[in-house]
Design an enzyme around this catalytic site. Structure first.
Site, PDB file in Angstrom:
ATOM      1  N   GLU A  91       0.864  -1.191   0.000  1.00 13.42           N
ATOM      2  CA  GLU A  91       0.000   0.000   0.000  1.00 13.42           C
ATOM      3  C   GLU A  91       0.897   1.237   0.000  1.00 13.42           C
ATOM      4  OE1 GLU A  91      -3.320  -0.218   2.595  1.00 13.42           O
ATOM      5  OE2 GLU A  91      -3.742   1.928   2.516  1.00 13.42           O
ATOM      6  N   ARG A  92       0.624   2.139  -0.924  1.00  8.73           N
ATOM      7  CA  ARG A  92       1.434   3.362  -1.079  1.00  8.73           C
ATOM      8  C   ARG A  92       2.903   3.038  -1.328  1.00  8.73           C
ATOM      9  NH1 ARG A  92      -3.064   6.017  -2.098  1.00  8.73           N
ATOM     10  NH2 ARG A  92      -4.499   5.994  -0.372  1.00  8.73           N
ATOM     11  N   ASN A 132      -3.153  -1.783   7.819  1.00  3.29           N
ATOM     12  CA  ASN A 132      -4.451  -2.293   7.354  1.00  3.29           C
ATOM     13  C   ASN A 132      -4.248  -3.808   7.298  1.00  3.29           C
ATOM     14  OD1 ASN A 132      -5.656   0.224   7.099  1.00  3.29           O
ATOM     15  ND2 ASN A 132      -4.897   0.496   5.009  1.00  3.29           N
ATOM     16  N   LYS A 183      -3.490  -0.290  14.076  1.00  2.64           N
ATOM     17  CA  LYS A 183      -4.418   0.706  13.548  1.00  2.64           C
ATOM     18  C   LYS A 183      -5.817   0.195  13.873  1.00  2.64           C
ATOM     19  CE  LYS A 183      -5.930   2.710   9.108  1.00  2.64           C
ATOM     20  NZ  LYS A 183      -5.533   2.996   7.714  1.00  2.64           N
ATOM     21  N   GLU A 190     -10.454   4.318   9.325  1.00  2.00           N
ATOM     22  CA  GLU A 190     -10.594   3.936   7.915  1.00  2.00           C
ATOM     23  C   GLU A 190     -11.058   2.482   7.752  1.00  2.00           C
ATOM     24  OE1 GLU A 190      -7.596   6.959   5.725  1.00  2.00           O
ATOM     25  OE2 GLU A 190      -6.681   5.063   6.296  1.00  2.00           O
ATOM     26  N   ARG A 197     -11.541  17.657  10.684  1.00  2.00           N
ATOM     27  CA  ARG A 197     -10.849  16.368  10.743  1.00  2.00           C
ATOM     28  C   ARG A 197      -9.512  16.447  11.465  1.00  2.00           C
ATOM     29  NH1 ARG A 197      -8.793  12.815   5.598  1.00  2.00           N
ATOM     30  NH2 ARG A 197      -6.917  12.026   6.589  1.00  2.00           N
ATOM     31  N   LYS A 239       1.174  10.714  13.823  1.00  5.31           N
ATOM     32  CA  LYS A 239       1.786  11.222  12.588  1.00  5.31           C
ATOM     33  C   LYS A 239       2.387  12.604  12.824  1.00  5.31           C
ATOM     34  CE  LYS A 239      -0.915   8.556   9.268  1.00  5.31           C
ATOM     35  NZ  LYS A 239      -1.713   8.522   8.029  1.00  5.31           N
ATOM     36  N   ASP A 244      -2.247  14.312   7.218  1.00  6.29           N
ATOM     37  CA  ASP A 244      -1.810  13.044   6.634  1.00  6.29           C
ATOM     38  C   ASP A 244      -0.599  13.218   5.719  1.00  6.29           C
ATOM     39  OD1 ASP A 244      -1.805  10.388   6.071  1.00  6.29           O
ATOM     40  OD2 ASP A 244      -3.464  10.437   4.658  1.00  6.29           O
ATOM     41  N   GLU A 272       5.278   9.232  13.785  1.00  8.58           N
ATOM     42  CA  GLU A 272       5.267   8.459  12.537  1.00  8.58           C
ATOM     43  C   GLU A 272       5.418   9.427  11.365  1.00  8.58           C
ATOM     44  OE1 GLU A 272       2.228   5.310  12.041  1.00  8.58           O
ATOM     45  OE2 GLU A 272       1.778   6.205  10.095  1.00  8.58           O
ATOM     46  N   GLU A 313       3.783   9.366  -0.664  1.00  7.05           N
ATOM     47  CA  GLU A 313       2.405   9.278  -1.158  1.00  7.05           C
ATOM     48  C   GLU A 313       1.902  10.607  -1.712  1.00  7.05           C
ATOM     49  OE1 GLU A 313      -0.251   7.923   1.891  1.00  7.05           O
ATOM     50  OE2 GLU A 313      -2.055   8.406   0.740  1.00  7.05           O
ATOM     51  N   HIS A 338      -3.761  18.710   1.072  1.00  5.81           N
ATOM     52  CA  HIS A 338      -4.638  17.661   0.531  1.00  5.81           C
ATOM     53  C   HIS A 338      -5.369  18.116  -0.736  1.00  5.81           C
ATOM     54  CE1 HIS A 338      -6.712  13.891   0.587  1.00  5.81           C
ATOM     55  NE2 HIS A 338      -6.279  13.589   1.795  1.00  5.81           N
TER      56      HIS A 338
END
Ligand code: GCW
Length: 723
Positions: free
Chosen positions: A190-191, A233, A310, A314, A359, A383, A388, A410, A416, A535
């Site tokens: 992922e990513r 995930n 996690k 999500e 958010r 993070k 993000d 993190e 990404e 974003h």
């Protein structure tokens, strides 16, 4: 055949030309920064040859053997000769490597306080007399410190640093320095933008790809001491016996390099692989299941590190599915791990599925009330910023806000949101900015770096020959490790080391490549998200501009974050808006909350600003925006031109690869600028100045662009046409 001819030609050239070889030989990047090429400066080479004539390694422990193997290979390459190993110190030039516990020779050396202060992972390197002979000593309290010291010494040689008078003592500032892979058991990442996952699950445990060891070497060379091989995930199967035996095989390869393995469990694993009816953290059956599972893991991997989780984020399952708190969930796992000395790294990247507030405020709102509720062996992994992994964000307000909970930071090494494999963006300045940010929670000087116990980087490593998808992405892996070791290192010093090790010590190379690297992050900020925007990337793959993205979950859209309207641009996070500023300590609340003091680079993160309003610089918002986008394009162009002029200084293979990517970056910087400026103009209705580069297409054209569905690298340049 052609290849053989080339090889013979290279061999002939090496055999008959004096060092340094004039035309650098082609390189595929697979050696990373551990290339160990012959020292180019002849005076320095002579000094090194006189200083290191013998290698004395009085221990056979696996980690010391790893250090010896690295020194033997490294010195052979750097000095162009084999250095004899072993024997007594009977002549000048011994390189003595070991711990007091593993070697009587080292135990007898007068290293005093320096060694004690080096702690469990640090080391001492000294130019000193041993038995009346001049020697270089690499000593540590534990074997892993010796390994780190060996890599440090090799780095000194690789960067052509004088050895005379060396007196170094170095210890990591943070105990936990991890790479988190977001790799899936099906071999995808992922990513990930560097090919497939590095881990060949189908072949493990019997077949161990030699790259695992090289991966361990690279990590150890910068002091990374932990690895989470699979995605947060999470797939519950990684906890089954069939996979634990594979993980154990990986752990065996990584162990001599000081690397502890951790796993990312799925919170609902008791249901999925344990056949229990629930995963409720307070259920006795669930607690017993985790305790037994953890015991089983430790039987397979006695030095297992713990879990990275996690949960309730999500779509991942978590304690809130049972109306329990994050602390209940983390403590469940912490209790299972505690008897073995394991830890839980519980991620703070959560946001509710309904979208009630801003958010970027949700993590702090959710976790601050839980401060003090976690077991001692739980760390909260936060993070770097509250959104993000954007090109620029303010630091996460959780840093400093949880005095009773150890925190980890993190960061994302895989880019990404910063152009993925193709765009050159050196990330050390991103992390340096956060690590040095003052939280003011305990008065001025309480920097983020001082507030954390560890740091985790989302890995950018894959199956590509060059490991990272581009030569310059390797620099981010390197920089992550160096900052994890010492978060006070300046980006420029890290870039300097990396360029010398990866390309050349020639000033013409070092100066130019460093300049490119150090300019690159701000260039990306400028052409993607200037003045505190965030974003604005296309939906899903996050490559290319999409400031118009709307629909679906509001707080995953660009329009949610940019708040563009006919009045202006930016997210009002002052008291009159979402009041996110309240999550920071008082001095910052005031600084960020006021238009008179907010740093211009975070302006639109905290404020909604009128298109024609004057900024402190005297320019209007519109003028400043246009200038930033243009500066981004100008820097990308300058980076490409600077590199174009280096054809004779870099080996042809890496020169061409980087050149091609810099062409893409320049074209895509223009794409970002034109698409963004046209979109903002549809609200501001203000003109572009006459001398501004006119966009090649209209807004609709940019909005219609679709990236090809290429999971490896979704890029739109094919449809954009040549620059
Ligand atoms: O950055 C986002 C990514 C997701 C990722 C998530 C997270 C692993 O787009 O791919 O999932 O963050 O950090 O959990």
């Amino acid at each position: 055949m052609r290849f053989r001819l080339l090889v013979s030609w290279v061999v002939l050239c090496v055999a008959f030309s004096p060092p340094p070889a004039r035309a650098p030989a082609a390189e595929d990047g697979s050696d990373l920064w551990l290339r160990y090429r012959l020292v180019g400066d002849t005076a320095r080479l002579a000094e090194y040859r006189a200083t290191i004539t013998q290698l004395v390694v009085p221990s056979d422990a696996p980690t010391i053997q790893a250090a010896r193997a690295e020194l033997v290979a490294g010195l052979r390459g750097l000095l162009g000769r084999d250095i004899p190993v072993g024997g007594d110190v009977t002549r000048d030039g011994a390189l003595i490597v070991g711990t007091p516990a593993g070697s009587r020779l080292v135990a007898g050396l007068p290293l005093g306080d320096a060694l004690r202060d080096a702690g469990p992972e640090g080391f001492v390197i000294r130019d000193m007399a041993v038995r009346g002979r001049r020697a270089t000593v690499v000593a540590a309290n534990r074997d892993v410190g010796v390994l780190y010291g060996a890599f440090h010494l090799l780095r000194l040689l690789q960067t052509e640093t004088p050895l005379r008078g060396l007196n170094i003592q170095s210890a990591p500032r943070l105990p936990l320095r991890l790479l988190d892979h977001w790799d899936n058991l099906d071999g995808t990442a992922e990513r990930g933008y560097a090919g497939a996952s590095l881990w060949e699950w189908a072949r493990l445990p019997d077949s161990l790809n030699p790259r695992y060891r090289d991966y361990a070497r690279a990590n150890a060379s910068v002091g990374i001491n932990g690895v989470v091989p699979t995605n947060v995930n999470a797939d519950p199967r990684v906890l089954t016996p069939a996979y634990l035996v594979k993980v154990a095989a990986l752990a065996n390869v990584l162990r001599p390099y000081g690397i502890t393995v951790y796993l990312s469990p799925r919170f609902s694993a008791p249901i999925e692989i344990g056949n229990l009816p629930t995963a409720d953290p307070l259920d006795p059956g669930v607690r017993a299941w985790w305790a037994a599972k953890v015991d089983e893991i430790y039987r397979a991997i006695p030095d297992f590190g713990g879990f990275l989780v996690k949960a309730n984020s999500e779509g991942q399952p978590g304690p809130q599915d049972y109306h329990r708190t994050h602390a209940d969930g983390a403590n469940l796992l912490a209790d299972a791990l505690a008897p073995h000395g394991g830890i839980v790294m519980w991620r703070a990247f959560v946001y509710r599925s309904e979208v009630p507030t801003d958010r970027v405020m949700q993590a702090a709102d959710e976790f601050v009330p839980l401060d003090g509720a976690f077991r001692k062996n739980v760390l909260l992994q936060v993070k770097n910023g509250p959104l993000d992994f954007q090109p620029r964000e303010p630091f996460h307000p959780l840093f400093g806000a949880m005095p009773h909970t150890p925190l980890m930071m993190e960061v994302q090494i895989t880019k990404e949101y910063l152009g993925q494999d193709t765009h050159l963006a050196f990330l050390a300045p991103v992390w340096e900015e956060v690590l040095n940010a003052d939280t003011y929670v305990r008065g001025p000087g309480t920097t983020v770096g001082k507030e954390i116990h560890g740091i985790a980087g989302v890995a950018n490593v894959g199956s590509d020959r060059d490991w990272c998808g581009s030569d310059f992405n390797q620099a981010n892996w390197y920089a992550f490790g160096r900052l994890a070791w010492d978060y006070t290192l300046p980006s420029s010093a890290i870039a300097d080391e990396w360029v010398r090790m990866t390309f050349s010590n020639a000033p013409r190379v070092v100066d130019r490549v460093k300049a490119i690297m150090l300019a690159s992050r701000e260039a990306v900020v400028n052409y993607m998200t200037p003045l505190g925007l965030a974003h604005q990337m296309a939906r899903g793959h996050h490559y290319g501009p999409g400031p118009w993205v709307t629909g679906g979950r509001a707080d995953q859209t660009s329009v949610y974050f940019n708040r563009a309207d006919s009045a202006g641009l930016g997210f009002d996070r002052t008291a009159s808006g979402s009041d996110a500023v309240r999550q920071y300590a008082a001095p910052l609340r005031a600084r960020f909350g006021s238009r008179d003091s907010v740093p211009e680079q975070l302006l639109l993160w905290f404020h909604h600003v009128g298109w024609s309003e004057r900024l402190r610089s005297g320019r209007s918002l519109w003028e400043a925006l246009l200038a930033h986008y243009q500066a981004g394009v100008d820097t990308a162009r300058w980076m490409r031109r600077t590199w174009d002029g280096m054809a004779d200084l870099v080996d042809p293979e890496r020169f061409r690869r980087t050149q091609a990517f810099l062409h893409i970056q320049e074209a895509e910087a223009r794409w970002w600028r034109d698409a963004s400026v046209l979109y903002w103009q549809s609200f501001s209705h203000l003109p572009l100045p006459p001398n501004y580069e006119t966009p090649a297409h209209d807004l609709d054209w940019y909005r219609r662009l679709r990236c090809p569905p290429d999971p490896r690298k979704p890029r739109c340049d094919a449809v954009m046409g040549a620059p």
